[in-house]
Design a protein around this motif. Structure first.
Motif, mmCIF file in Angstrom:
data_model
loop_
_atom_site.group_PDB
_atom_site.id
_atom_site.type_symbol
_atom_site.label_atom_id
_atom_site.label_comp_id
_atom_site.label_asym_id
_atom_site.label_seq_id
_atom_site.Cartn_x
_atom_site.Cartn_y
_atom_site.Cartn_z
ATOM 1 N N LYS A 354 0.936 -1.076 -0.123
ATOM 2 C CA LYS A 354 -0.017 -0.007 -0.129
ATOM 3 C C LYS A 354 0.887 1.164 0.025
ATOM 4 O O LYS A 354 0.323 2.283 0.435
ATOM 5 C CB LYS A 354 -0.892 0.030 1.247
ATOM 6 N N GLU A 359 0.973 0.816 -6.432
ATOM 7 C CA GLU A 359 -0.335 1.161 -6.040
ATOM 8 C C GLU A 359 -0.734 2.377 -6.431
ATOM 9 O O GLU A 359 -1.839 2.487 -6.522
ATOM 10 C CB GLU A 359 0.121 1.175 -4.199
ATOM 11 N N TYR A 380 -4.169 -7.725 -2.083
ATOM 12 C CA TYR A 380 -2.718 -7.616 -1.807
ATOM 13 C C TYR A 380 -1.993 -8.930 -1.511
ATOM 14 O O TYR A 380 -2.215 -9.394 -0.301
ATOM 15 C CB TYR A 380 -2.598 -6.550 -0.623
#
Length: 693
Positions: A354, A359, A380
């Protein structure tokens, strides 16, 4: 009047306008009270007209001295009382008596003519001067301002005409000459004048329904996505720069450049904007969300503008808010069945799930898809337990379609089977995907049938389940060339042959630039293209080649990107800074910082500037360096220059903190944390020239 484009009314100025507006009625009020009290004799009328004239002259003088202008009302009252004075003192008694008997009728008749005659002769409407005391100068020349004042002027003409007729029919009696007109003025005229502007703006402003769930949270993001709602047909041949100067939390300077039917956004300052909008971030956010409309906010002084007001009024036609797919194409279903939204499953394979450059790109793509009406989900992989495939083939033989490992993969297989589009997002590791994504792909084996079926010229394993999933590949790498993605692309080309078409490739070289704060203006087109890619997948069924090319396009020369990368890695060698790598979030080396300033120099803002900036650095990383600016380029040099345009004497710790935005540069200068010699003007331009400093 001072030649400024934005006029800001101070609280004291507004109060004085209000006071003088009220006192402008005192002369005729005094005249009426004195003239009509008792038997209303000629003597009373003569005294009344003199008192009223004196008060009118005082009012006229105060308005001229304090406000630098007078209103039609003040001029009308002064003219009426001046004519009345001559009428009463210079004419025979029989003629003077007409004025005494019909003074109120005549007053309202004068006001009626004052309301209508000027605009009939091409002058400003009756209410213009008063309205200019209440609203910012930036709205004075808009067509809406003039139309509103024309309408209000017509209403005041009606009010004065009715008042004149009431007084005439009532033969000057107080009920008809004072009470009825005042009731009509206070009960209808004044409330209408205050309420009508907002009513008109609400009725005439184009309000497009806004789904706030599709809007970003900050004003900067809102503006950065405005090109996605750009309407080239409404823009026509427009060529303009719209400069945003946002104040408050998350503020900054951004430019929308419109030309040749396209619109792009940049985080910088335009040298010759067509329109400049000065707004607090919270105000612009409320406008974008439809909580307040733009014309009313401007009339109320919530934001200010300079330049082409017509362009401001057209912005609602040129830019449209994001809408869901069913709103934009109501006759076209989102997917083949038209019964449900397109489902997009994003599989993110970065080891920094993240907080990665991957991302950043993926998030923009998914936002675009959601805006167009898709349902999205992100997995993820680092956060999942996925055992490597051991090639036992139990999923083909003993338990067809079911793997022997009871980890997170069975749940993910169900998500894969349910999606319409699967997005593979991975940074480029050793010219390929990450180990996380490779393990995930290997564990997709239960979805295939072991038999070999010839399709075209090659044999393949057919899919065990019906349905056609499409693929989108999102990746970034540190290299400045797109060719480094060739091996990764080839892997997915082979997967495509199994019946999973690739409908988009968003491949960004030099991906590390995504997180450099001083390059955000240059990065915006890439982020916008990623967002547009998500929109296109839902609406058009694939990412356009133009959008793919925009993501791949370098916004800095390859040599400069390589030099920046080398400087960054050099800063971690022993003896340089002693710091560990910080994933590009903070620059700790003074030499690297100054070289980076030269490499990220904004040549568009230089415009022929020729200068030299000398840095005399003390502290932990002492030394002498200078930057030379000429021909819209900047070069880095070590040592001292003979004739610097600007010399900055600073501890290395201070300048590094400024560059990393840990302290404010102007405040640090005021507090004496660094000193300068030479051009203060050049120092003030450095933020524009170098972005992050």
């Amino acid at each position: 009047m001072e030649n400024q484009a934005v006029h800001v009314q101070t609280k004291e100025g507004v109060k004085m306008n209000a006071v003088l507006f009220v006192t402008s009625f005192f002369p005729v009020v005094a005249f009426k009270i004195i003239a009509r009290s008792g038997k209303a004799t000629l003597t009373q009328a003569r005294i009344a007209v003199i008192v009223g004239l004196i008060l009118a002259i005082i009012q006229f003088g105060l308005a001229t001295r304090i406000l630098k202008h007078t209103t039609y009302l003040e001029r009308a009252f002064l003219a009426f009382l001046a004519i009345g004075t001559g009428w009463l003192y210079l004419t025979p008694l029989s003629i003077a008596g007409i004025f005494v008997s019909h003074s109120t009728d005549l007053l309202y008749l004068v006001l009626f003519l004052t309301a209508l005659v000027p605009q009939m002769l091409g002058y400003d409407p009756f209410t213009y001067t008063i309205a200019k005391q209440w609203y910012p100068e930036t709205v004075w020349h808009t067509p809406q301002f003039r139309t509103i004042n024309l309408h209000i002027t017509y209403v005041w003409g009606l009010v004065f005409l009715v008042s004149s007729l009431a007084s005439l029919i009532g033969h000057g009696k107080p009920l008809f000459s004072i009470i009825v007109p005042l009731a009509f003025i206070l009960g209808f005229g004044l409330p209408f004048a205050r309420i009508y502007p907002r009513f008109y703006l609400r009725r005439t402003s184009k309000h497009t329904p806004v789904d706030v769930s599709l809007l970003p949270d900050t004003a900067r993001e809102l503006i950065s996505r405005m090109p996605l709602g750009f309407d080239p047909i409404a823009a026509g041949n427009l060529k303009a720069d719209i400069q945003f100067d946002l104040s408050g939390e998350g503020g900054g300077k951004m430019v929308l450049s419109i030309a040749d039917g396209t619109c792009v956004v940049r985080e910088q300052e335009s040298h010759s904007p067509t329109l400049t909008i000065h707004a607090p971030t919270y105000v612009w956010t409320k406008i974008a969300r439809g909580e307040i409309d733009r014309p009313t906010a401007l009339m109320d002084g919530l934001f200010k503008v300079e330049g082409d007001m017509t362009l401001l009024m057209k912005m609602g036609e040129i830019f449209h808010p994001p809408q869901k797919a069913e709103q934009q194409h109501p006759a076209k279903p989102v997917n083949k069945g038209g019964e449900r939204k397109m489902k997009i499953l994003a599989v993110q394979g970065s080891p920094r799930p993240k907080a990665s450059n991957t991302e950043v790109l993926l998030r923009e793509f998914l936002k675009g898809a959601e805006t167009a009406g898709a349902e999205t989900e992100t997995v993820y992989l680092k956060e999942k337990e996925i055992h490597p495939c051991v090639g036992c083939y139990a999923c083909w033989t003993k338990t067809p379609g079911v793997c022997v490992f009871k980890d997170d993969m069975p749940e993910l297989l169900e998500k894969v089977k349910a999606c319409d589009v699967i997005v593979y997002a991975t940074p480029l590791y050793n010219y390929n995907m990450t180990a996380y994504l490779k393990a995930f792909q290997e564990r997709l084996l239960p979805l295939l049938d072991p038999h070999l079926i010839k399709k075209g010229d090659v044999y393949q394993h057919p899919h065990r389940h019906e349905g056609e999933r499409k693929m989108v590949i999102i990746s970034n790498c540190g290299f400045p060339e797109v060719s480094h993605f060739d091996a990764l692309r080839q892997v997915f080309r082979h997967i495509e042959r199994t019946g999973q078409p690739i409908i988009g490739e968003l491949l960004m070289p030099a991906g590390e630039l995504l997180k450099q704060a001083h390059l955000q203006g240059k990065v915006q087109p890439v982020l916008m293209a990623a967002y547009q890619g998500g929109v296109e997948v839902v609406r058009e069924g694939r990412v356009s080649k133009e959008t793919e090319a925009m993501v791949q396009k370098l916004f800095l020369p390859a040599d400069e990107i390589a030099e920046m990368a080398n400087l960054w890695w050099d800063s971690f060698y022993e003896g340089e800074t002693g710091h560990k790598p910080t994933e590009g979030k903070r620059v700790d080396d003074m030499r690297l910082l100054l070289k980076g300033m030269a490499l990220t120099f904004n040549g568009e803002s230089a415009r022929g500037l020729k200068a030299t900036i000398q840095f005399e650095v003390t502290g932990k990383q002492s030394g002498n360096w200078f930057l030379r600016i000429e021909e819209d380029k900047c070069t880095y040099h070590e040592g001292k220059t003979d004739f610097p345009t600007l010399t900055i004497t600073t501890p290395s710790e201070v300048w590094i903190a400024i560059a990393n935005k840990e302290i404010d540069g102007q405040q640090a200068f005021i507090e004496g944390k660094y000193a300068i010699q030479g051009s203060m003007a050049l120092l003030m331009r450095m933020k524009c020239l170098f972005g992050g400093v």
